[in-house]
Design a protein around this motif. Sequence first.
Motif, PDB file in Angstrom:
ATOM      1  N   ALA A 195      -2.662  -1.635  -9.073  1.00 20.66           N
ATOM      2  CA  ALA A 195      -3.605  -0.842  -8.264  1.00 20.66           C
ATOM      3  C   ALA A 195      -3.357   0.653  -8.485  1.00 20.66           C
ATOM      4  O   ALA A 195      -4.305   1.450  -8.526  1.00 20.66           O
ATOM      5  N   LEU A 196      -2.095   1.021  -8.634  1.00 23.18           N
ATOM      6  CA  LEU A 196      -1.753   2.424  -8.877  1.00 23.18           C
ATOM      7  C   LEU A 196      -2.334   2.883 -10.228  1.00 23.18           C
ATOM      8  O   LEU A 196      -2.986   3.929 -10.325  1.00 23.18           O
ATOM      9  N   ARG A 226       1.177  -6.228  -8.457  1.00 20.85           N
ATOM     10  CA  ARG A 226      -0.242  -5.940  -8.209  1.00 20.85           C
ATOM     11  C   ARG A 226      -0.427  -4.547  -7.605  1.00 20.85           C
ATOM     12  O   ARG A 226      -1.453  -3.902  -7.817  1.00 20.85           O
ATOM     13  N   GLN A 227       0.573  -4.103  -6.853  1.00 22.41           N
ATOM     14  CA  GLN A 227       0.488  -2.728  -6.338  1.00 22.41           C
ATOM     15  C   GLN A 227       0.576  -1.716  -7.488  1.00 22.41           C
ATOM     16  O   GLN A 227      -0.141  -0.708  -7.515  1.00 22.41           O
ATOM     17  N   ILE A 240       3.252  -9.292  -5.550  1.00 20.41           N
ATOM     18  CA  ILE A 240       2.541  -8.231  -4.815  1.00 20.41           C
ATOM     19  C   ILE A 240       2.980  -6.866  -5.335  1.00 20.41           C
ATOM     20  O   ILE A 240       2.171  -5.944  -5.496  1.00 20.41           O
ATOM     21  N   LYS A 241       4.266  -6.740  -5.625  1.00 19.83           N
ATOM     22  CA  LYS A 241       4.783  -5.468  -6.169  1.00 19.83           C
ATOM     23  C   LYS A 241       4.067  -5.130  -7.491  1.00 19.83           C
ATOM     24  O   LYS A 241       3.632  -3.992  -7.706  1.00 19.83           O
TER      25      LYS A 241
END
Length: 203
Positions: A95-96, A91-92, A88-89
């Motif tokens: 996203a950034l 993927r964040q 998730i980190k």
Amino acid sequence: MKLIGSYTSPYVRKISVILLEKGLTFEFVNESPWPDESHVPQYNPLGKVPALVDDSGEAWYDSPIIAAWLDAQDATPKLLPEDALQAIKVRQLEALADGVCDSALIIVREQLRPAEQQSETELLRQREKIRRGLDALEQEAAKGQWLNGEQITLADIATACTIGYLNFRHVVPNWCVDRPSLVKLVEKMFQRESFARTVPPAA
Ligand SMILES: N[C@@H](CCC(=O)N[C@@H](CS)C(=O)NCC(=O)O)C(=O)O
């Protein structure tokens, strides 16, 4: 597998790079999303590229979903960590990087409009997003060899595609000032064969 996209899209480049890094063979279908007669909506109802058509004929979009789908296949290297929270980190961070790219695209589209119709307020707002996004990526890049520890991940690929787009469209040409870790990271990425093979054509 068929990748539907254009050679200048940074999101399409992200998927091409992933496919090349994993050594997966694919057919590139060059399709612009912009004309009224574009075939892209046949693959993605949102009319955006990239879309990926798998061997069973199912179409996948948008780029973070395609990236996750590709990582769930057998091919290596894995670009998302096995640990769910670490994934998730990453993927964040993706996203950034994609978010910075979204703002760059808005700026490019806005600047295509007649000068008197362009909104200076909107341009400034998007430039601020890019500034904050790049500062956050710089902070992460300063922590280690790659954005998420000791292994290359999707976050590094997405970030390098975004910077590649900023360079290609000359958006925020001074992005590298005071961001030495980001410069180092993307220079390393640009040396990879996957990046050399996906340089966008001269505009
Ligand atoms: N979030 C999407 C963004 C894709 C996107 O905006 N692609 C642009 C090309 S760079 C596009 O197809 N734009 C057409 C449109 O907005 O109608 C993704 O990551 O796939």
